[in-house]
Scaffold this active site. Structure first.
Site, PDB file in Angstrom:
ATOM      1  CG  HIS A   1       0.429   7.659   5.229  1.00  0.00           C
ATOM      2  ND1 HIS A   1       1.800   8.149   5.923  1.00  0.00           N
ATOM      3  CD2 HIS A   1       0.822   6.319   5.390  1.00  0.00           C
ATOM      4  CE1 HIS A   1       2.553   7.478   6.041  1.00  0.00           C
ATOM      5  NE2 HIS A   1       1.878   6.094   5.901  1.00  0.00           N
TER       6      HIS A   1
ATOM      7  CG  HIS B   1      -0.632   2.447   7.527  1.00  0.00           C
ATOM      8  ND1 HIS B   1       0.422   2.051   8.743  1.00  0.00           N
ATOM      9  CD2 HIS B   1       0.124   3.079   6.734  1.00  0.00           C
ATOM     10  CE1 HIS B   1       1.399   2.309   8.381  1.00  0.00           C
ATOM     11  NE2 HIS B   1       1.481   3.079   7.369  1.00  0.00           N
ATOM     12  CD  GLU B   2      -0.859   3.218   2.569  1.00  0.00           C
ATOM     13  OE1 GLU B   2      -0.554   4.342   2.672  1.00  0.00           O
ATOM     14  OE2 GLU B   2      -0.299   1.962   2.933  1.00  0.00           O
TER      15      GLU B   2
ATOM     16  CB  CYS C   1       5.113   2.922   7.770  1.00  0.00           C
ATOM     17  SG  CYS C   1       4.752   4.744   6.772  1.00  0.00           S
ATOM     18  CG  LEU C   2       6.666   1.357   1.917  1.00  0.00           C
ATOM     19  CD1 LEU C   2       6.208   1.632   0.592  1.00  0.00           C
ATOM     20  CD2 LEU C   2       7.733   0.277   1.891  1.00  0.00           C
TER      21      LEU C   2
ATOM     22  CD  GLN D   1       3.535   6.165   2.543  1.00  0.00           C
ATOM     23  OE1 GLN D   1       2.469   5.410   2.236  1.00  0.00           O
ATOM     24  NE2 GLN D   1       4.489   5.342   3.452  1.00  0.00           N
TER      25      GLN D   1
ATOM     26  N   GLY E   1       0.921  -1.204   0.125  1.00  0.00           N
ATOM     27  CA  GLY E   1       0.005  -0.138  -0.057  1.00  0.00           C
ATOM     28  C   GLY E   1       1.004   1.418   0.138  1.00  0.00           C
TER      29      GLY E   1
HETATM   30 ZN   LIG Z   1       2.709   4.240   5.905  1.00  0.00          ZN
END
Ligand SMILES: [Zn+2]
Length: 264
Positions: A208, A204-205, A162-163, A119, A114
């Site tokens: 962001h 989660h996304e 998380c990236l 991001q 995702g």
């Molecule tokens: Zn994340």
């Protein structure tokens, strides 16, 4: 059983015979839910709604706001881009489709399942995900201008990554399922119920898109287990930019309260 089986394909918008959503897997871990047992690399997720101001109050993205340079690069904490306001998308053109394709590219290259637009440095309300995390497998899902209109009362704990926080994983509690209104890549509106892994990824996304980061959803006890890693990212940012970190984990408590977080 693959994650994509949680998605009702009949109600998900497709793009190029794929459905789009956002999520990130890293180190595989065991996860069991409702009789399912999955081998997952630790999740990299994003999202959960604050039901705050009217959506109409959200600024509209201009064409310049959607400009991007290839290849996209992942923005890491504590870059202020992750806290910036994300604008509403009203132009559904070829540039948007290119951005979505590029987001999938970088998501797969970084073992993600995702990814949200901020991001990759684009502050607009867009997320992509594929719970399988492999190109050509599962369903690719695109959610544009998503809004949550219902959360389940049941709260589930899950190990997230998380990236934007490379190498950091910890347990986060979130509602088990959500009902979402969104637009697809052509701008068509749709509603969808998500549960299980897709629900986790979406929340989660979605966080962001609200400028909320996953460590803000952690208990103080869990947060303490990753505090040193967060401080290391802050130091890395300062060394790379020559500027003070725009935020410090040790002064984060007030934001958590101000953001109105709760466990229900
Ligand atoms: Zn994340």
């Amino acid at each position: 059983m693959a994650c994509a089986t949680w998605l009702n394909q009949s109600v998900l918008p497709t793009l190029c015979n794929r459905t789009h959503i956002c999520f990130n897997l890293r180190h595989f871990r065991s996860f069991s839910s409702s009789g399912l047992r999955l081998r997952l690399r630790s999740l990299q997720l994003c999202a959960q709604a604050k039901r705050t101001s009217s959506f109409k109050d959200t600024p509209v993205a201009s064409p310049a706001d959607l400009n991007f340079v290839s290849p996209l690069k992942i923005v890491e904490y504590p870059d202020p881009i992750l806290r910036a306001k994300n604008k509403r998308i009203v132009t559904f053109d070829d540039n948007l489709k290119k951005l979505v394709d590029e987001m999938f590219d970088v998501m797969y290259k970084t073992d993600g399942i995702g990814l949200s637009a901020p991001q990759v440095g684009i502050n607009v309300r867009l997320m992509v995900f594929n719970p399988v995390g492999e190109r050509g497998e599962g369903e690719e899902i695109v959610l544009i201008n998503p809004r949550v209109n219902k959360y389940s009362k049941k709260i589930v704990s899950f190990n997230e990554g998380c990236l934007s926080f490379p190498g950091i994983y910890a347990d986060v509690e979130r509602p088990g399922s959500v009902r979402i209104d969104a637009q697809d890549i052509s701008g068509a509106k749709y509603s969808i119920n998500l549960s299980g892994l897709p629900s986790r990824v979406f929340q989660h996304e979605y966080d962001h898109l609200q400028g909320v980061l996953f460590f803000e959803r952690m208990t103080d006890e869990v947060l303490d287990t990753i505090r040193a890693q967060l401080q290391a990212l802050e130091k890395k940012y300062e060394e790379r930019t020559g500027s003070p970190s725009p935020e410090k984990i040790d002064t984060h408590q007030s934001r958590k309260v101000a953001a109105g977080f709760g466990k229900s």
